[in-house]
Motif scaffolding. Structure first.
Motif, PDB file in Angstrom:
ATOM      1  N   VAL A 140       0.841  -1.202   0.000  1.00 42.03           N
ATOM      2  CA  VAL A 140       0.000   0.000   0.000  1.00 42.03           C
ATOM      3  C   VAL A 140       0.875   1.251   0.000  1.00 42.03           C
ATOM      4  CG1 VAL A 140      -1.650   1.366   1.358  1.00 42.03           C
ATOM      5  CG2 VAL A 140      -2.014  -1.083   1.056  1.00 42.03           C
ATOM      6  N   GLY A 141       1.948   1.234   0.783  1.00 36.20           N
ATOM      7  CA  GLY A 141       2.877   2.354   0.801  1.00 36.20           C
ATOM      8  C   GLY A 141       3.564   2.550  -0.533  1.00 36.20           C
ATOM      9  N   MET A 142       3.933   1.437  -1.195  1.00 39.85           N
ATOM     10  CA  MET A 142       4.575   1.546  -2.507  1.00 39.85           C
ATOM     11  C   MET A 142       3.601   2.090  -3.551  1.00 39.85           C
ATOM     12  SD  MET A 142       7.325  -1.531  -3.097  1.00 39.85           S
ATOM     13  CE  MET A 142       6.413  -2.904  -2.436  1.00 39.85           C
ATOM     14  N   GLU A 143       2.336   1.694  -3.465  1.00 40.06           N
ATOM     15  CA  GLU A 143       1.349   2.226  -4.411  1.00 40.06           C
ATOM     16  C   GLU A 143       1.229   3.740  -4.245  1.00 40.06           C
ATOM     17  OE1 GLU A 143      -3.010   1.189  -6.262  1.00 40.06           O
ATOM     18  OE2 GLU A 143      -2.062  -0.151  -4.823  1.00 40.06           O
ATOM     19  N   SER A 144       1.194   4.183  -2.990  1.00 35.47           N
ATOM     20  CA  SER A 144       1.148   5.622  -2.721  1.00 35.47           C
ATOM     21  C   SER A 144       2.386   6.310  -3.283  1.00 35.47           C
ATOM     22  CB  SER A 144       1.044   5.863  -1.211  1.00 35.47           C
ATOM     23  OG  SER A 144       1.120   7.238  -0.904  1.00 35.47           O
ATOM     24  N   GLY A 145       3.546   5.684  -3.115  1.00 40.27           N
ATOM     25  CA  GLY A 145       4.786   6.265  -3.624  1.00 40.27           C
ATOM     26  C   GLY A 145       4.822   6.338  -5.137  1.00 40.27           C
ATOM     27  N   ILE A 146       4.308   5.312  -5.811  1.00 39.57           N
ATOM     28  CA  ILE A 146       4.275   5.332  -7.280  1.00 39.57           C
ATOM     29  C   ILE A 146       3.319   6.405  -7.776  1.00 39.57           C
ATOM     30  CG2 ILE A 146       3.720   3.996  -9.347  1.00 39.57           C
ATOM     31  CD1 ILE A 146       6.341   3.241  -7.962  1.00 39.57           C
ATOM     32  N   PHE A 147       2.202   6.611  -7.080  1.00 39.75           N
ATOM     33  CA  PHE A 147       1.295   7.704  -7.442  1.00 39.75           C
ATOM     34  C   PHE A 147       2.023   9.050  -7.360  1.00 39.75           C
ATOM     35  CE2 PHE A 147      -2.719   5.160  -6.300  1.00 39.75           C
ATOM     36  CZ  PHE A 147      -2.990   4.909  -7.637  1.00 39.75           C
ATOM     37  N   LEU A 148       2.874   9.210  -6.352  1.00 38.19           N
ATOM     38  CA  LEU A 148       3.654  10.437  -6.226  1.00 38.19           C
ATOM     39  C   LEU A 148       4.626  10.583  -7.403  1.00 38.19           C
ATOM     40  CD1 LEU A 148       4.726  12.942  -4.767  1.00 38.19           C
ATOM     41  CD2 LEU A 148       6.137  11.425  -3.347  1.00 38.19           C
ATOM     42  N   CYS A 149       5.289   9.492  -7.772  1.00 36.95           N
ATOM     43  CA  CYS A 149       6.217   9.535  -8.912  1.00 36.95           C
ATOM     44  C   CYS A 149       5.486   9.929 -10.191  1.00 36.95           C
ATOM     45  CB  CYS A 149       6.887   8.173  -9.091  1.00 36.95           C
ATOM     46  SG  CYS A 149       8.006   7.703  -7.760  1.00 36.95           S
ATOM     47  N   MET A 150       4.288   9.389 -10.371  1.00 35.75           N
ATOM     48  CA  MET A 150       3.515   9.703 -11.574  1.00 35.75           C
ATOM     49  C   MET A 150       3.054  11.162 -11.565  1.00 35.75           C
ATOM     50  SD  MET A 150       1.346   6.131 -11.717  1.00 35.75           S
ATOM     51  CE  MET A 150       0.740   6.157 -13.395  1.00 35.75           C
ATOM     52  N   ALA A 151       2.746  11.689 -10.385  1.00 42.65           N
ATOM     53  CA  ALA A 151       2.363  13.102 -10.281  1.00 42.65           C
ATOM     54  C   ALA A 151       3.559  13.989 -10.626  1.00 42.65           C
ATOM     55  CB  ALA A 151       1.853  13.411  -8.873  1.00 42.65           C
ATOM     56  N   PHE A 152       4.742  13.626 -10.142  1.00 43.17           N
ATOM     57  CA  PHE A 152       5.953  14.389 -10.471  1.00 43.17           C
ATOM     58  C   PHE A 152       6.230  14.339 -11.975  1.00 43.17           C
ATOM     59  CE2 PHE A 152      10.577  14.297 -11.259  1.00 43.17           C
ATOM     60  CZ  PHE A 152      10.897  15.585 -10.838  1.00 43.17           C
ATOM     61  N   ASP A 153       6.046  13.171 -12.581  1.00 43.76           N
ATOM     62  CA  ASP A 153       6.241  13.015 -14.021  1.00 43.76           C
ATOM     63  C   ASP A 153       5.323  13.953 -14.797  1.00 43.76           C
ATOM     64  OD1 ASP A 153       7.090  11.326 -16.501  1.00 43.76           O
ATOM     65  OD2 ASP A 153       4.897  11.250 -16.522  1.00 43.76           O
ATOM     66  N   ARG A 154       4.052  14.020 -14.404  1.00 41.57           N
ATOM     67  CA  ARG A 154       3.091  14.900 -15.093  1.00 41.57           C
ATOM     68  C   ARG A 154       3.431  16.373 -14.855  1.00 41.57           C
ATOM     69  NH1 ARG A 154       1.940  13.519 -19.242  1.00 41.57           N
ATOM     70  NH2 ARG A 154       3.878  12.407 -18.834  1.00 41.57           N
ATOM     71  N   TYR A 155       3.927  16.682 -13.641  1.00 41.17           N
ATOM     72  CA  TYR A 155       4.299  18.070 -13.340  1.00 41.17           C
ATOM     73  C   TYR A 155       5.428  18.536 -14.255  1.00 41.17           C
ATOM     74  CZ  TYR A 155       7.045  21.728 -11.088  1.00 41.17           C
ATOM     75  OH  TYR A 155       7.782  22.860 -10.856  1.00 41.17           O
ATOM     76  N   VAL A 156       6.468  17.717 -14.388  1.00 45.37           N
ATOM     77  CA  VAL A 156       7.593  18.096 -15.242  1.00 45.37           C
ATOM     78  C   VAL A 156       7.155  18.166 -16.701  1.00 45.37           C
ATOM     79  CG1 VAL A 156       9.916  17.473 -16.010  1.00 45.37           C
ATOM     80  CG2 VAL A 156       9.256  17.082 -13.636  1.00 45.37           C
ATOM     81  N   ALA A 157       6.330  17.201 -17.148  1.00 43.91           N
ATOM     82  CA  ALA A 157       5.903  17.154 -18.551  1.00 43.91           C
ATOM     83  C   ALA A 157       5.078  18.376 -18.931  1.00 43.91           C
ATOM     84  CB  ALA A 157       5.097  15.878 -18.808  1.00 43.91           C
TER      85      ALA A 157
END
Length: 320
Positions: A115-132
């Motif tokens: 569950v913690g890793m899923e939350s962390g991957i969601f954060l990574c995906m949000a950062f990816d969209r922010y930079v893009a």
């Protein structure tokens, strides 16, 4: 119930050697009827996420950071679902309710970790969209394969080490009377509620770790999307703004569902509601519905994935 005597100079204490997972509270007599929809959810989780991985691996057009993160999310989703579903189905189908203490504490660890890793991957995906969206010209130099590897490794180590205190503290409690858990899986609060000694350290530890881990993830995700929204509103072209937001819509849907259910589960546990079925059922569904929902939402709302599916499917048909 199997009891083991614990050495003590002042008193005789007994420690249970196994727990009994009773299933869904209040509906034990007919809970087996729920096994069919749960089994279908589990199979759809495995099938959809494996399909996502196959499409991403075979379609060169999908060799992009956003889809790499989606592939990692699929692996995490399958791990989370597999942590709980085989045991739940064994309880419903074969009445296999007994689980040893080490297996129970291992399940607590695995659930919190995934569950913690899923939350962390969601954060990574949000950062990816922010930079893009906010820094498109610098995107190729910032979000590289090396960065994806580093942040994925960090998330695995962070959550793998971060949640260790939860099962360790649960294992330190003395379980000397009851061993029947009104649940389908070993949840930290459900297990420690059977302890004969003070379980407040466990509750405090889980609360603190949740706020430090998923709480910080959610805060950074909200910050990312606030900056994205600010950047999009400054675009002069409505079409460009619509396209930018559409790339984030599926991600936002899944994030809202994921964190909303966590908040609801926490509130129902804190409220100590008499309808024990509600938090237990929510807990089970939260560990199986997002893994099944994530690939479906992305497949339906992401044009590149739909195109990739058509390419792979057409290729396979052509070979036949």
């Amino acid at each position: 119930m199997v009891l083991q005597k614990l050495p003590s100079s002042n008193s005789s204490k007994f420690q249970v050697s196994e727990f009994i997972l009773m299933g869904l509270p209040g509906i034990h007599s007919w809970q087996h009827w729920l096994s069919l929809p749960l089994a279908l959810l589990y199979l759809s989780t495995l099938g959809a996420n494996i399909l996502i991985l196959i499409i991403i691996c075979q379609d060169r057009a999908l060799q992009q950071p956003m889809f790499h993160f989606l592939g990692i999310l699929s692996v995490v989703d399958m791990g989370l679902a597999t942590t709980i579903m085989p045991k739940i189905l064994a309880i419903f189908w074969f009445d296999a309710k007994i689980i040893s203490l080490p297996q129970c504490f291992a399940q607590i660890y695995a659930i919190h970790c995934f569950v913690g890793m899923e939350s962390g991957i969601f954060l990574c995906m949000a950062f990816d969209r922010y930079v893009a969206i906010c820094h498109p010209l610098r995107y190729p130099s910032i979000v590289t394969n090396a960065l994806i590897f580093k942040v994925t490794l960090f998330m695995v180590l962070r959550n793998g080490l971060f949640v260790i205190p939860v099962p360790v503290l649960a294992a330190q409690r003395h379980y000397c009377s009851r061993n029947e858990i009104d649940h389908c899986l070993c949840s930290n609060l459900g297990v420690t509620s059977l302890a004969c000694d003070d379980r407040r350290p466990n509750s405090i530890c889980q609360l603190v770790l949740a706020w430090l881990g998923m709480g910080s993830d959610l805060g950074l995700i909200l910050l990312s999307y606030t900056l994205i929204l600010h950047s999009v509103l400054q675009l002069n072209s409505p079409e460009a703004a619509s396209k930018a937001l559409s790339t984030c819509s599926s991600h936002l849907i899944l994030i809202l569902f994921f964190y909303t259910v966590i908040v609801v589960i926490s509130v129902t546990h804190l409220a100590d509601t008499q309808a024990a079925l509600i938090p237990v059922l929510l807990n089970v569904l939260h560990n199986i519905i997002p893994p099944a929902l994530n690939p479906i939402v992305y497949a339906l709302r992401t044009k590149e994935l739909r195109t990739g599916f058509q390419k792979v499917f057409s290729l396979n048909l052509g070979k036949k």
